[in-house]
Scaffold this motif. Sequence first.
Motif, short mmCIF file in Angstrom:
data_model
loop_
_atom_site.label_atom_id
_atom_site.label_comp_id
_atom_site.label_asym_id
_atom_site.label_seq_id
_atom_site.Cartn_x
_atom_site.Cartn_y
_atom_site.Cartn_z
N ARG A 88 0.85 -1.17 0.00
CA ARG A 88 0.00 0.00 0.00
C ARG A 88 0.89 1.22 0.00
N ARG A 89 1.04 1.84 -1.14
CA ARG A 89 2.06 2.88 -1.27
C ARG A 89 1.75 4.15 -0.50
N ILE A 90 0.48 4.45 -0.34
CA ILE A 90 0.15 5.64 0.44
C ILE A 90 -0.76 5.21 1.58
N PRO A 91 -0.19 5.07 2.78
CA PRO A 91 -0.95 4.45 3.85
C PRO A 91 -1.96 5.36 4.52
N SER A 92 -1.90 6.64 4.32
CA SER A 92 -2.93 7.48 4.94
C SER A 92 -3.11 8.76 4.16
N LEU A 93 -4.27 9.37 4.34
CA LEU A 93 -4.58 10.61 3.64
C LEU A 93 -3.52 11.68 3.89
N GLU A 94 -2.98 11.64 5.09
CA GLU A 94 -1.99 12.64 5.47
C GLU A 94 -0.78 12.63 4.53
#
Length: 307
Positions: A88-94
């Motif tokens: 999961r390359r972008i784990p959070s909206l932040e």
Amino acid sequence: MKDMAQGPGFCPEGEEVKKMENITKTGRKKIPPRELRIKAYNDVRKLRKRGLSYTKIREEIYRKYGVWIDATTIYSWLRGKSSPYNGRRIPSLELLKPSEALGYVIGTRIGDGFSRETSYGYCITGLKAKDREFVEEFGRCIGIVLGREPIKPKFMKNEGTYIVEVNNKTLYELLKKPVDLKRIKPYVEHCPKCAAAFLRGLFDSEGHVRKEGYVYLHNTNYEVLVYAQKLLWKYFGIESTGPWPTTTRQGTIKNNPRTGKQYKANEDCYYIYIRAESLPRFYRYIGFTIERKQKRLEDYLRRTGKL
Ligand SMILES: [Zn+2]
């Protein structure tokens, strides 16, 4: 974490590597959370490019985040053997960064795209449409946003449509229904380029050019249209009128121009018009990715001597 007070260069590289593997200075085993590892990973790569040694890199990371990354990990990151992005390359909206590509994805999603959670727990964001270059552009932008290769559209022979889909929880969280303008605002209004990309995605989806040259945008969400108007005016000085209700009312039988299928309108619909005197600006700053729409607008502007 007092020991760092002794300053950089305190530990000779070799010794420190042995002593510090996955252990903080307090002696506690500590695996940094993924988001922190991702930030550290990006920093490690930057620092190495600047020519820093492993020791200096580790010290810098410690100074910034309060954790020691062991040298084997740094080695394997720099060699591309591992990365905290796995899966999961972008784990959070932040950690999702504003970009033109993201602006386009958001605009398209609010238009023709979709974002849904399946019963298996997949979080699918995608676009299905007739115009190949439109779906291609969406796939290209999603690729940029997720740090992947462009996602190539699949052709659905039966329907004559193209489709791009990705499974990504972060994108889903940003784009899921109901559309939340507050959630997308920081990305859309990052800069005029991001705003233009957002609007282009929206107009590619639900914008139309009449034969007489009028450009209009429709949507079932009144707020979305008001928001589009605000952006058009604020960033590009493009004037529009509306939103007006369309003749489509709940329950009306409609023809979907993309699939040719009939469907029952289940929501009221509204539209806005771009004022004729703003069309050259619209062409210049927003425009369409979809060639047939762009060409129609261009033909109109040429015919009327506005281009
Ligand atoms: Zn921007």
